[in-house]
Design a protein around this motif. Structure first.
Motif, short mmCIF file in Angstrom:
data_model
loop_
_atom_site.label_atom_id
_atom_site.label_comp_id
_atom_site.label_asym_id
_atom_site.label_seq_id
_atom_site.Cartn_x
_atom_site.Cartn_y
_atom_site.Cartn_z
N ILE A 4 0.83 -1.21 0.00
CA ILE A 4 0.00 0.00 0.00
C ILE A 4 0.86 1.26 0.00
CG2 ILE A 4 -1.65 1.34 1.37
CD1 ILE A 4 -2.84 -1.35 2.28
N MET A 5 1.85 1.31 0.90
CA MET A 5 2.66 2.52 1.05
C MET A 5 3.60 2.73 -0.13
SD MET A 5 1.30 3.47 3.79
CE MET A 5 2.29 4.92 4.13
N LEU A 6 3.99 1.66 -0.79
CA LEU A 6 4.89 1.78 -1.93
C LEU A 6 4.17 2.40 -3.13
CD1 LEU A 6 7.85 1.04 -2.47
CD2 LEU A 6 7.06 -1.11 -3.46
N PRO A 29 -1.52 12.81 2.21
CA PRO A 29 -1.30 13.84 3.23
C PRO A 29 -1.73 13.33 4.60
CG PRO A 29 -3.26 14.34 1.94
CD PRO A 29 -2.60 13.17 1.27
N ASN A 30 -1.02 13.75 5.63
CA ASN A 30 -1.32 13.36 7.01
C ASN A 30 -1.29 11.85 7.22
OD1 ASN A 30 -2.97 16.12 6.59
ND2 ASN A 30 -2.33 15.95 8.74
N VAL A 31 -0.48 11.17 6.42
CA VAL A 31 -0.25 9.74 6.58
C VAL A 31 1.25 9.52 6.63
CG1 VAL A 31 -0.48 7.45 5.53
CG2 VAL A 31 -2.39 9.05 5.43
N VAL A 32 1.71 8.67 7.56
CA VAL A 32 3.14 8.42 7.70
C VAL A 32 3.71 7.93 6.37
CG1 VAL A 32 2.81 6.04 8.49
CG2 VAL A 32 4.87 7.28 9.12
N LYS A 33 4.92 8.35 6.06
CA LYS A 33 5.52 8.07 4.75
C LYS A 33 6.51 6.91 4.82
CE LYS A 33 5.08 12.82 3.04
NZ LYS A 33 4.18 13.20 4.14
N MET A 82 10.55 3.97 7.73
CA MET A 82 9.42 4.87 7.76
C MET A 82 9.84 6.25 8.27
SD MET A 82 7.05 2.62 6.90
CE MET A 82 5.47 3.31 7.35
N GLU A 83 9.04 7.23 7.91
CA GLU A 83 9.19 8.57 8.47
C GLU A 83 9.05 8.51 9.99
OE1 GLU A 83 6.58 12.75 8.41
OE2 GLU A 83 5.81 10.90 7.51
N ALA A 93 -0.13 18.50 13.92
CA ALA A 93 -0.95 17.87 12.88
C ALA A 93 -1.18 16.40 13.20
CB ALA A 93 -0.25 18.00 11.52
N PRO A 94 -2.40 15.88 12.95
CA PRO A 94 -2.65 14.45 13.13
C PRO A 94 -2.04 13.65 11.99
CG PRO A 94 -4.61 15.51 12.29
CD PRO A 94 -3.62 16.61 12.53
N VAL A 95 -1.40 12.54 12.32
CA VAL A 95 -0.75 11.69 11.32
C VAL A 95 -1.29 10.27 11.48
CG1 VAL A 95 1.42 10.81 10.40
CG2 VAL A 95 1.32 13.13 11.35
N LEU A 96 -1.90 9.74 10.43
CA LEU A 96 -2.44 8.39 10.45
C LEU A 96 -1.31 7.38 10.22
CD1 LEU A 96 -4.96 6.57 10.57
CD2 LEU A 96 -5.22 6.92 8.10
N VAL A 97 -1.23 6.36 11.06
CA VAL A 97 -0.15 5.39 10.97
C VAL A 97 -0.71 3.97 10.91
CG1 VAL A 97 1.36 6.92 12.28
CG2 VAL A 97 0.12 5.12 13.46
N ASP A 98 0.19 3.04 10.59
CA ASP A 98 -0.06 1.60 10.65
C ASP A 98 -1.13 1.10 9.67
OD1 ASP A 98 -0.04 -1.01 11.25
OD2 ASP A 98 -0.55 -0.80 13.36
N PHE A 99 -0.69 0.84 8.46
CA PHE A 99 -1.56 0.24 7.45
C PHE A 99 -1.33 -1.27 7.36
CE2 PHE A 99 -2.30 4.54 6.32
CZ PHE A 99 -3.45 4.58 5.54
N GLY A 100 -0.87 -1.87 8.45
CA GLY A 100 -0.60 -3.30 8.44
C GLY A 100 -1.83 -4.14 8.19
N ALA A 101 -3.00 -3.64 8.54
CA ALA A 101 -4.25 -4.37 8.27
C ALA A 101 -4.98 -3.79 7.07
CB ALA A 101 -5.16 -4.32 9.50
#
Length: 644
Positions: free
Chosen positions: A62-64, A69-73, A92-93, A151-159
């Motif tokens: 997903i991350m690749l 915006p507002n999602v960990v890189k 990760m960032e 700023a809020p940052v959404l993390v963890d797309f493992g699921a």
């Protein structure tokens, strides 16, 4: 014994060109370390390929492909070690900050500030959903509030999920039960569900989870709570109490939006774009209404504690009264530091003052008698809380017996009574799933979050509204009575001066306190009285021990929130959980420091626990047996905030 990641990854070593500084946190499927390269920090997320399987590639896939915006890189990735790869490492960032829930606890925000945090998060979800990506594990602990800009940052797309991503089996995506939508629960409870059939998680589920987050931020409690089977029925019915009814400081317009996010699928806010528009309208409304600027919870100030805090006690059950009082009046913000009373220096020990095991047992009897006496005094002090506390102590108030605080804290700087979603009272367990990362200033963004193999995060198929399983502990419980603080104080009574070579004080492992209190839901100071050292059979005959690594096993489940009779409660660690750490041998005692818990299904948690004897004394008394070191193998394990 196969080495763990902690055995091979250490501070100052170089992994793939990145110098490791320290471990930041751990989840079910990954462990995260702070690392440096070319003078810049980053977070290395180690995912064990053999144990995780296809799950390990989902976040990378997903991350690749995307950057939101507002999602960990994602910065890079590689396999490690190069010669024989065992781990997928995501670079990760690094996001220094605290979780969204921790931010609310620390700052006691007003309603306007909640909207200002949710709006950029909703805009991020709008972009994520536009690319057909779903997070599938939205919760307050998977959102970090970044230091500096807030700023809020959404993390963890493992699921997470997206078209063509690696597929895994399972009826439902891993997530905490409290964030499940009514339609997901209905699917799970379907009698005609086919074997291998999976729930079609959609945007509407994501918005429901975000509604739960808003509800917790606004009221400091979950919209639905309780044992799993009861919780399933409540979510399915879908009739939460309005946020402005639970907390009169919540503006009605914000309360109504929250209820629309938690409504049944046909009446729910349809998508993130509509949610953004609704939040923007609320911000405009907030400009002209001063009620949006009022902190949502009481602060830790003298004027925040008044007689209107306390409901009428006469004619009511004390436990129900205390539960209602605490839940209605949550507190946020930084609590004041407790006043410390310097203890008198102990007298030098002599041979006659060194207690033996028999002496300690004899001394325990007066302590138990004292508990009864203190209970009577404690009840009077609790009743005294119904009156406004004096601003300064009077000569009639003894320093060694202060009145119980309104929050009924057990000598902890963050009382369990005030944050239902973090550290709940003993009768109501908190959220017990993994968070994105420890809520400290050096929190890293990408800590993996997965569900526990047992407990609230894996739902058991039961009929909605059925009675929860009742299981009694073998040795007491934490208790939900009004005199809990008094009893705890009595249990901590010192038996007298002792000669011992104690190990030096030491901080807990990184993330251990967060894992115990938030992920497992075990309050600091909780004791489980059924654990056995290696060699323990029946009875309690002494066994040989030696200094060094130790591994022992829980005999019976560790439950949190049982009543005074040991009934009810919630599973924190199952029977057979292995506890690992170090034994330190002193002159008279053996001290145990537990740093890891591994459940029978393989879930691993970093913890901070000590071995206690009889629930009263830290360490295990060495039994006389010539030159051999023997101790009684049946021990108690206590969660601590620091190794003393």
């Amino acid at each position: 014994m196969k080495p763990t990641l902690e055995d091979v990854v250490r501070s100052d070593m170089v992994v793939g060109g990145y110098r490791i500084e320290k471990k930041l946190g751990a989840g079910g499927f990954g462990k995260v370390y702070l690392a440096w390269r070319d003078g810049s920090p980053c977070a290395l997320k180690f995912i064990h390929l053999e144990s995780v399987g296809e799950w390990g590639w989902r976040e990378l896939f997903i991350m690749l492909r995307h950057e939101f915006p507002n999602v960990v890189k994602l910065l890079s990735h590689f396999k490690w070690p190069e010669e024989k790869p065992e781990y997928l490492v995501l670079v990760m960032e690094y996001v220094p900050g605290v979780t969204l829930y921790q931010w609310a606890r620390d700052n006691n925000p007003c309603a306007r500030e909640l909207v200002e945090k949710l709006l950029p998060l909703s805009r991020a979800l709008k972009e994520v959903h536009a690319k057909e990506v779903l997070h599938r594990d939205l919760k307050g602990d998977n959102v970090l509030v970044r230091e500096g800009d807030g700023a809020p940052v959404l993390v963890d797309f493992g699921a997470g999920a997206m078209p063509n991503a690696p597929r895994v089996t399972g009826a439902l995506a891993p997530a905490n039960l409290r964030y499940r939508s009514p339609e997901a629960v209905a699917f799970f409870l379907r009698e005609d569900r086919k074997r291998g059939e999976s729930y079609n998680y959609a945007v509407r589920d994501e918005l429901y989870a975000l509604g739960v987050i808003l509800y917790v931020l606004a009221t400091d409690v979950y919209p639905f709570n309780g044992p799993d089977d009861e919780l399933l029925g409540e979510i399915l019915d879908g009739d939460p109490k309005s946020p402005h009814v639970r907390n009169s400081r919540v503006p009605r317009a914000l309360s109504e939006l929250c209820l629309r996010m938690l409504a049944k699928a046909h009446a729910r806010v349809p998508n993130a774009e509509a949610l953004c528009a609704a939040l923007e309208r609320l911000l405009e409304e907030a400009k002209a209404d001063p009620r949006w600027e009022v902190p949502l919870c009481y602060g830790w100030t003298v004027d925040g504690r008044t007689t209107e805090d306390a409901p009428e006690l006469v004619g009511h059950d004390p436990q129900a009264w205390l539960r209602r009082w605490i839940r209605q009046k949550p507190k946020r913000g930084k609590p004041p530091s407790p006043l410390a009373v310097a203890p008198a220096p102990p007298a030098p020990p002599t041979a006659s003052t060194v207690p033996t095991l028999r002496t300690r047992v004899r001394r325990a009897a007066p302590v138990l008698v004292a508990v009864v006496g203190l209970a009577v005094v404690g009840l009077g002090q609790v009743l005294g809380q119904l009156q406004p506390p004096p601003s300064t102590p009077t000569p009639s108030q003894p320093l060694l017996a202060p009145r119980l605080p309104g929050e009924f804290s057990l000598a902890d700087s963050t009382p369990w009574a005030t944050h239902v979603h973090e550290v709940a009272p003993p009768w109501k367990p908190p959220e017990a799933d993994a968070g994105a990362a420890p809520s400290k200033a050096d929190t890293s963004a990408p800590v993996t979050t997965m569900t526990l193999s047992s407990g609230t995060t894996r739902m058991k198929k039961k009929a909605p509204g059925s009675q929860a399983e009742k299981e009694k502990k073998a040795n007491g419980s934490t208790g939900a009575n009004v005199l809990l603080a008094v009893a705890a104080a009595a249990n901590m009574a010192c038996p007298g001066a002792q000669v011992r070579k104690e190990p030096a004080p030491q901080a807990c492992p990184a993330g251990a306190i967060e894992t115990m209190t938030r992920q497992l839901g075990i309050p600091i100071g909780d004791i489980e009285g059924n654990a056995g050292l290696p060699g323990w059979k029946k009875g309690n005959e002494p066994v040989h021990v030696k200094e060094g690594p130790i591994s022992l096993e829980l005999v019976g489940a560790w439950k949190v929130g049982t009543d005074a009779m040991g009934r009810g409660g919630r599973l924190a660690l199952p029977n057979g959980t292995r506890l690992s750490g170090q034994l330190c041998v002193g002159e008279k005692h053996v001290y145990g420091r537990i740093t890891q818990a591994v459940t029978p299904t393989g879930d691993t948690f970093t913890v901070c626990m000590e071995l206690w004897e009889s629930g009263l004394y830290r360490g295990l008394e060495i039994e006389p047996d010539g030159g051999a070191i023997k101790v009684r193998p049946r021990v108690e394990v206590k969660t601590v905030a620091r190794f003393e």
